[in-house]
Design a protein around this motif. Structure first.
Motif, PDB file in Angstrom:
ATOM      1  N   LEU A 175       0.459  -1.265   0.182  1.00  0.00           N
ATOM      2  CA  LEU A 175       0.004   0.099  -0.021  1.00  0.00           C
ATOM      3  C   LEU A 175       0.895   1.603  -0.089  1.00  0.00           C
ATOM      4  O   LEU A 175       0.491   2.227  -0.892  1.00  0.00           O
ATOM      5  N   LEU A 176       1.877   1.372   0.791  1.00  0.00           N
ATOM      6  CA  LEU A 176       2.915   2.488   0.410  1.00  0.00           C
ATOM      7  C   LEU A 176       3.773   2.302  -1.118  1.00  0.00           C
ATOM      8  O   LEU A 176       3.413   3.993  -0.759  1.00  0.00           O
ATOM      9  N   ALA A 177       3.859   1.525  -1.801  1.00  0.00           N
ATOM     10  CA  ALA A 177       3.931   1.810  -2.444  1.00  0.00           C
ATOM     11  C   ALA A 177       2.810   2.358  -3.306  1.00  0.00           C
ATOM     12  O   ALA A 177       3.421   2.593  -5.285  1.00  0.00           O
ATOM     13  N   GLY A 178       2.281   2.041  -3.782  1.00  0.00           N
ATOM     14  CA  GLY A 178       0.624   3.155  -4.773  1.00  0.00           C
ATOM     15  C   GLY A 178      -0.426   2.250  -4.498  1.00  0.00           C
ATOM     16  O   GLY A 178      -0.094   1.108  -5.151  1.00  0.00           O
ATOM     17  N   GLU A 179      -1.588   2.767  -4.663  1.00  0.00           N
ATOM     18  CA  GLU A 179      -2.569   2.002  -5.209  1.00  0.00           C
ATOM     19  C   GLU A 179      -2.611   1.076  -6.139  1.00  0.00           C
ATOM     20  O   GLU A 179      -2.278  -0.020  -5.964  1.00  0.00           O
ATOM     21  N   GLU A 180      -1.963   1.496  -6.673  1.00  0.00           N
ATOM     22  CA  GLU A 180      -1.754   0.937  -9.140  1.00  0.00           C
ATOM     23  C   GLU A 180      -1.121  -0.053  -8.507  1.00  0.00           C
ATOM     24  O   GLU A 180      -0.946  -1.090  -9.058  1.00  0.00           O
ATOM     25  N   GLY A 181       0.074   0.478  -8.279  1.00  0.00           N
ATOM     26  CA  GLY A 181       1.221  -0.977  -7.771  1.00  0.00           C
ATOM     27  C   GLY A 181       0.593  -1.712  -6.949  1.00  0.00           C
ATOM     28  O   GLY A 181       1.156  -3.296  -7.616  1.00  0.00           O
ATOM     29  N   ALA A 182      -0.006  -1.433  -5.902  1.00  0.00           N
ATOM     30  CA  ALA A 182      -0.563  -2.738  -4.686  1.00  0.00           C
ATOM     31  C   ALA A 182      -1.659  -3.986  -5.629  1.00  0.00           C
ATOM     32  O   ALA A 182      -1.418  -4.951  -6.171  1.00  0.00           O
ATOM     33  N   ASP A 184      -6.421  -6.669  -3.541  1.00  0.00           N
ATOM     34  CA  ASP A 184      -7.281  -6.695  -3.366  1.00  0.00           C
ATOM     35  C   ASP A 184      -7.314  -4.982  -2.526  1.00  0.00           C
ATOM     36  O   ASP A 184      -7.883  -4.942  -1.363  1.00  0.00           O
ATOM     37  N   THR A 185      -7.385  -3.851  -2.516  1.00  0.00           N
ATOM     38  CA  THR A 185      -6.985  -2.548  -1.901  1.00  0.00           C
ATOM     39  C   THR A 185      -7.873  -2.508  -1.778  1.00  0.00           C
ATOM     40  O   THR A 185      -7.977  -2.139   0.095  1.00  0.00           O
TER      41      THR A 185
END
Length: 341
Positions: A223-230, A236-237
């Motif tokens: 999650l810290l790396a970004g929504e799209e990356g996760a 499943d964010t």
């Protein structure tokens, strides 16, 4: 020195500081006991006969010292997780309204008298209030598809005002002096009412909650790396964020049900812990737990001794330290964005 060795060294140092703070907490008070005598009483065990000193240490001060460590650890862990969930360094159980929501739920139960005398009544009400506040703040801050520091803080402040007004309304309608004292306790935070029989729920919430969150360290890092990356990596964010919000709210609710609203522990401690452990949650969360226990143990020691024989609510002490820290963080974070987001 490698990062792992540095983290281990910091953990050992914090453990030693926590042990010293706990001994000081057992020694200092209206009746002062020499640290050596405290250690003797501890080594003798709770069942040994040690006179008045043993009764003071085991029956009066030990539950409070342990509760301070447990609550501090839990709030610090919850703060680190909330910062990852909303990807904002200013997130904190108090600033996001979770503590205020838990307090409002607990106060409502106290005033109405519904389930207040049961083992799960207060924690359940505090959990419901904490979760409702977090969901409200998150929904308000995410409106429009983006979340800025300014919008997050304004949403948290707005929800806190609403919850404070609700608590005040309930108090006015009840108009009973004993309930006024209870509301003041929930508003300012306090550990003076700690009892052995009340330590089970917060200790269980801390151990189980922290264990589950450490097991979820990798998706928290994603999650810290970004929504799209996760999402690209298969997380499943939306579902994950909702589940962790519930877990964090449960931990916060149980802790606040025992201690009242104590602010800024979850804001300051994770920042200090990241300097030693980095951003990876597998190492960060245990370090936050130990550092949070140290911080609140020392804050409670100050609260009990600074104005003796009077006692300062521990929430006032943490606010005096955390308020300037928050303003410094807010100033640093808003250099590149407006307060209104």
């Amino acid at each position: 020195m490698t990062a792992r060795r540095r983290t281990a060294a910091v953990l050992l140092l914090l453990a030693a500081v926590l042990a010293g703070a706990m001994v000081a907490g057992l020694a200092l008070g209206p009746v002062r006991i020499a640290p050596g005598r405290v250690i003797d009483v501890l080594l003798a065990g709770p069942g040994a006969r040690g006179g008045a000193f043993a009764a003071i240490v085991w029956d009066v001060r030990m539950p409070r010292v342990l509760l301070a460590a447990v609550v501090g650890a839990g709030l610090a862990v919850a703060g680190a997780v909330l910062q990852a969930l909303v990807r904002n360094a200013l997130a904190d159980p108090f600033l996001l309204g979770a503590s205020s929501g838990a307090s409002a739920g607990a106060v409502l139960v106290i005033v109405l008298g519904v389930g207040a005398g049961t083992a799960v009544g207060l924690p359940l009400a505090a959990f419901a209030g904490s979760l409702a506040a977090l969901v409200a703040v998150y929904a308000l801050a995410r409106r429009g598809g983006t979340m800025t520091t300014g919008r997050l803080i304004l949403a948290g402040v707005a929800v806190q005002y609403v919850l404070s007004a609700l608590t005040s309304l309930v108090l006015v309608l009840s108009a009973q002096p004993d309930q006024l004292r209870s509301v003041l306790f929930w508003s300012l935070g306090g550990l003076g009412g700690a009892r052995w029989e009340e330590l089970g729920p917060p200790a269980a919430a801390l151990l189980v909650g922290t264990g589950l969150l450490v097991a979820l360290a990798r998706p928290l890092d994603l999650l810290l790396a970004g929504e799209e990356g996760a999402r690209t990596l298969g997380l499943d964010t939306g579902r994950f964020r909702a589940a962790v919000f519930v877990l964090a709210s449960l931990v916060i609710g149980v802790l606040v049900a025992c201690s009242g609203a104590i602010g800024f522990v979850g804001l300051m401690v994770p920042h200090a812990a990241r300097m030693a452990a980095g951003a990876g949650h597998r190492a960060l969360l245990p370090l936050c737990a130990l550092a949070g226990a140290v911080f609140l143990s020392l804050a409670d020691l100050v609260a009990r001794t600074a104005a003796a024989p009077e006692e300062i609510p521990v929430g006032v002490v943490t606010a005096l330290v955390g308020g300037p820290f928050f303003l410094w963080m807010l100033r640093r974070s808003t250099r590149s964005e407006g307060v209104t987001g």
